[in-house]
Design an enzyme around this catalytic site. Sequence first.
Site, PDB file in Angstrom:
ATOM      1  N   SER A 113      36.713  42.552  45.929  1.00 24.58           N
ATOM      2  CA  SER A 113      37.770  41.635  45.523  1.00 24.58           C
ATOM      3  C   SER A 113      37.889  40.419  46.436  1.00 24.58           C
ATOM      4  O   SER A 113      36.961  39.650  46.568  1.00 24.58           O
ATOM      5  CB  SER A 113      39.085  42.400  45.447  1.00 24.58           C
ATOM      6  N   HIS A 114      39.021  40.308  47.113  1.00 26.85           N
ATOM      7  CA  HIS A 114      39.321  39.122  47.925  1.00 26.85           C
ATOM      8  C   HIS A 114      38.805  39.269  49.357  1.00 26.85           C
ATOM      9  O   HIS A 114      38.996  38.364  50.154  1.00 26.85           O
ATOM     10  CB  HIS A 114      40.834  38.927  47.949  1.00 26.85           C
ATOM     11  N   ASP A 278      39.950  34.758  42.886  1.00 25.07           N
ATOM     12  CA  ASP A 278      39.373  35.466  44.036  1.00 25.07           C
ATOM     13  C   ASP A 278      37.931  35.885  43.810  1.00 25.07           C
ATOM     14  O   ASP A 278      37.314  35.497  42.812  1.00 25.07           O
ATOM     15  CB  ASP A 278      40.239  36.678  44.382  1.00 25.07           C
ATOM     16  N   ASP A 280      36.367  38.539  42.698  1.00 23.55           N
ATOM     17  CA  ASP A 280      35.941  39.139  41.433  1.00 23.55           C
ATOM     18  C   ASP A 280      36.701  38.600  40.221  1.00 23.55           C
ATOM     19  O   ASP A 280      36.547  39.121  39.111  1.00 23.55           O
ATOM     20  CB  ASP A 280      36.068  40.670  41.487  1.00 23.55           C
ATOM     21  N   ASP A 282      39.942  38.450  39.350  1.00 22.14           N
ATOM     22  CA  ASP A 282      41.147  39.002  38.716  1.00 22.14           C
ATOM     23  C   ASP A 282      42.439  38.428  39.293  1.00 22.14           C
ATOM     24  O   ASP A 282      43.488  38.523  38.681  1.00 22.14           O
ATOM     25  CB  ASP A 282      41.149  40.544  38.750  1.00 22.14           C
ATOM     26  N   ARG A 283      42.369  37.821  40.481  1.00 17.71           N
ATOM     27  CA  ARG A 283      43.586  37.232  41.057  1.00 17.71           C
ATOM     28  C   ARG A 283      43.683  35.749  40.722  1.00 17.71           C
ATOM     29  O   ARG A 283      42.674  35.103  40.419  1.00 17.71           O
ATOM     30  CB  ARG A 283      43.563  37.355  42.576  1.00 17.71           C
ATOM     31  N   LYS A 377      43.939  42.823  35.827  1.00 18.69           N
ATOM     32  CA  LYS A 377      44.570  41.529  35.981  1.00 18.69           C
ATOM     33  C   LYS A 377      43.510  40.460  35.774  1.00 18.69           C
ATOM     34  O   LYS A 377      42.313  40.743  35.884  1.00 18.69           O
ATOM     35  CB  LYS A 377      45.268  41.409  37.321  1.00 18.69           C
TER      36      LYS A 377
END
Length: 546
Positions: A113-114, A278, A280, A282-283, A377
């Site tokens: 992710s982030h 981010d 991947d 999703d954010r 998300k």
Amino acid sequence: MDIKTISSIPFSDQKPGTSGLRKTVKQFQVENYLENFVQSIFNSLEDFQNKTLVVGGDGRFYNREATQIIIKMAAANGFGRILVGRGGLLSTPAVSCIIRKQQAFGGIVLSASHNPGGPEGDFGIKYNIGNGGPAPESITNSIFAISQTINEYRIADVEDIDLDSLQTFNIGGTTIEVIDPVSDYADLMESIFDFDALRALFNNGVFKMKFDAMHAITGPYADEIFINRLGAPKDSIMNCVPLPDFGKGHPDPNLTYAHELVNIMMQDHGPDFGAASDGDGDRNMVLGSNFFVTPSDSLAVMAANATLVPGYAEGINGIARSMPTSQAADRVAEKLGLECYETPTGWKFFGNLLDADKITVCGEESFGTGSNHVREKDGLWAVLFWLNLIAVKNDSVENILVNHWRTYGRNYYSRHDYEEIPLQSGQAIIKRLTNYIDSNFLVGKTYHGNTIKITDNFSYQDPIDKSTSLQQGVRIIFEDDSRLVFRLSGTGTKGATLRIYLERFEPDGNNQHLDAQQALADLIDTAQDIADIKGITGRVTPTVIT
Ligand code: G16
């Protein structure tokens, strides 16, 4: 197909956290580490033989190697069809979209992710179920249990496949299709939002946007959607080539790590709208000119205005937010006569509510918003949602927020993170607070003018499957309903990250213009005192404030 069965011994640290297994790249490169976890996933599943598995990741360092291993193991374990994004790339929401569209059995997402990437950075792996969403705790617990006794894994003894062109291969009875990572997802966005209105917005000669993909996965998606389909000027998007180390950046779309975009937006005569996503995809972070939208407010604004977006024109069924997320969305739900669900941190807790049509939109303070269109998300979805609102309302981001606060009141909100503190220090702080709760020590005490009304440790019972999740965050609630929430992050890979969430409601339109840190100053001091952060960690200021 030759299948090799390789002997292995368990690793004790394979318990999935808030969102799958996240570790350093170096840890994942240890012999059999990834393979053990993948085999544990497959061993936890039933009746997947001959069915479809979707595989893709955010392009970070080790993505390609891991993709090849997973394809060979999925073939050896009997999946019938594997859909893999070209280059091994798929954003997290795109994985969810493709699982649903193709009615796949499940999917594997490769991402931390982030978290930063590169050989010295982090890597991660997560299993998603057939509804397109992250596996619930019942499955992640079972994966962990299996990982603790695993003694072998199965892998096809074949050459690496060519991931870079759209082709179909066969490994024994398994078909592997390398698919375009973007088109299904872009089509889904086009079916939800008013692309004609967005095209007109980008071409009205006035409106300017800056979207920062942070050298992560959303670059190719942003290019297709904003430039090719919506006709936005090419300089509307930046950092759109995914890189294995994210250009040495930290692909976390917040005020600290997305500083390049923040600097562009926080200047006079900057763009009207700014956004970032981010690692991947999703954010999301949403900015107006000189203006930051908290993720909690973003969820509330979306819920309040959903009927302006074609995909939600008929209205929404309900709203959900994670417990530490501000209660701004609750006020919208109340006004609309809808239920607002409060879940633990983790997108996986929204899945059952979405599947049961209890909710349509949901979100978290951790820069995540989404809806029933997928089960993750979705960063670009949120950006398109805001663009659609701006196009319909013909107003600035700041005005949309100020008007929202006038109607619903403002929930001043901030999160303070103390990153990479020693694990023992993080645990000591939570222990101290838990002892206070158990002994009821804090109730009735006054700190910096605020008297404590209730203290507890949040627990949740899923309204659909009745599963329970305990100890999901320490809550300290004051007489005026202001609150402090403390918890340790479940996504970090080094030491512990202490998160402190601060919130105070302000109904008066004349007092809604303050800077959040100013409006929450007494609660910030109270948190320091109660948790003795300085005494236990030696830190006096957070690493990240959002
Ligand atoms: C993940 C989860 C989110 C969660 C976030 C932060 O996001 O999917 O539900 O809010 O981590 O979790 P924590 O506070 O435990 O670090 P992502 O974008 O990292 O997948």
